[in-house]
Design an enzyme around this catalytic site. Structure first.
Site, PDB file in Angstrom:
ATOM      1  N   ASP A 158      36.267  39.940  41.970  1.00 25.01           N
ATOM      2  CA  ASP A 158      37.379  40.692  42.566  1.00 25.01           C
ATOM      3  C   ASP A 158      36.839  41.846  43.420  1.00 25.01           C
ATOM      4  OD1 ASP A 158      39.451  39.233  40.941  1.00 25.01           O
ATOM      5  OD2 ASP A 158      38.228  40.080  39.351  1.00 25.01           O
ATOM      6  N   HIS A 186      41.596  40.679  35.128  1.00 22.91           N
ATOM      7  CA  HIS A 186      41.240  39.687  36.156  1.00 22.91           C
ATOM      8  C   HIS A 186      42.449  38.771  36.332  1.00 22.91           C
ATOM      9  CE1 HIS A 186      39.275  36.653  38.516  1.00 22.91           C
ATOM     10  NE2 HIS A 186      39.606  35.749  37.621  1.00 22.91           N
TER      11      HIS A 186
END
Ligand code: NAX
Length: 323
Positions: A158, A186
């Site tokens: 990410d 996440h």
């Protein structure tokens, strides 16, 4: 000669097929250190694992000591220095999110007991299989002899995605961008936070960004990047995930001179619930991981962070019978 034993679960899967080769061709360890790879997957795909083993051997990697392929977790975790928990059950058509959480929690529960019994107590565990943060909580709960600070979940994909998108927007190179962090889970509630970013030591380019672009394009694009990849490739991110696992592990072994994001057991910093794995901004050296705890948060940032915390608490509620 030093030897490190690295266990990879889900080793016949997509991510592992990139990860194994990246680990053996990268230079996380010094050249005197050889790597023993323990590759674990389920019995049905042992023939695939055999093929992967043959291909790895065909690369004649200097750092490779040996490869074990197995469907027995206790063998795979034996004396491991690093355990990369990639294997997980994918979400099938029509499957409820809660069922996926419970199925994977069961897999991670079983593995954590075997990690506890067989791995080195100093082993470092990186959880990748989704839902990664909640699976990490299960591991922490059952691998009682492994210190919680040795367990982290992957948020680096990410962070890398956010850095790359920001670099295009600001016409900068990724290595000029520092202090970009991702908070939370996440998942699509994660919060990529550019409020502290310095580009070549200055925040001028960040201050010059249109706030509408940040809120309505940048943040949702990073949050939903996984879905964007699936839309184009027809499969989920694999090579980029492998590259991020490599970066994450490299930071754990060699430290980092930038702020990093990883899911870690929350110590209640920033008022976040202390029984979830939450991605915090971190300073990482060879010997320790420390939360950067003096960042002042805007109301907007706090509201994103609280939303992700709420989601992680709801994931924990779904698997509460296993904790
Ligand atoms: P694949 O479905 O290609 O591979 C998963 C492998 O795990 C399969 O070979 C399967 O047989 C194996 N497996 C299943 N149960 C197992 C068990 N009990 N023991 C050992 N192996 C087992 O998935 P892949 O694309 O490699 O993705 C793996 C996981 O990473 C998924 O859960 C995925 O959602 C997750 N991801 C997490 C990311 C993160 O940033 N945290 C990003 C990438 C990825 O989406």
């Amino acid at each position: 000669m030093n030897k490190k034993i690295i266990t990879i679960t889900g080793a016949a899967g997509n991510i592992a097929y990139s990860l194994i080769f990246r680990l053996l061709s990268g230079n996380i360890f010094n050249q005197d250190t050889k790597i023993q790879l323990n590759l674990l997957d389920v019995s049905a795909v042992l023939p695939v694992l055999k093929g992967v083993k043959l291909e790895v051997e065909d690369c004649a990697f200097k750092q490779l000591d040996s490869i074990l392929i197995t469907d027995k977790p206790e063998k795979a975790f034996s004396d491991s220095d690093f355990i990369l928990l990639v294997g997980a059950k994918p979400r099938s058509k029509g499957m409820q999110r809660a069922d996926l959480l419970i199925d994977n929690a069961n897999i991670f529960q079983g593995q954590s007991k075997l990690i506890n019994e067989n791995a080195k107590k100093s082993t470092k565990i990186i959880v990748v299989g989704n839902p990664a943060n909640t699976n990490a909580l299960i591991i922490q709960n059952y691998a009682k002899d492994i210190p919680a600070e040795n367990i982290s979940s992957l948020m680096r994909l990410d962070q890398n995605r956010a850095k790359s998108i920001l670099s295009s927007k600001t016409n900068s190179r990724v290595e000029q961008i520092h202090q970009l962090i991702v908070w939370g889970n996440h998942s699509a509630t994660q919060y990529p936070d550019i409020n502290n970013v310095l580009i070549d030591g200055s925040n001028q380019k960040i201050l010059g960004l249109d706030s509408d672009w940040v809120s309505n394009e940048f943040i949702p694009r990073v949050q939903n990047r996984g879905a964007e990849i699936i839309e184009h490739r027809g499969k989920s991110s694999a090579a980029s995930a492998a590259s991020a696992i490599f970066d994450h592990m490299n930071s754990l072994v060699n430290g980092s001179n930038d702020w990093e994001s990883m899911g870690i057991m929350s110590p209640n910093s920033y008022g976040i619930d202390d029984q979830i794995f939450f991605s915090y901004p971190l300073n990482i050296t060879k010997s320790k991981i420390e939360i950067i705890d003096n960042i002042s948060l805007t109301d907007d940032s706090l509201s994103y962070i609280k939303k992700s915390e709420k989601e992680l608490i709801s994931e924990r509620d779904i698997i509460k019978d296993l904790l």
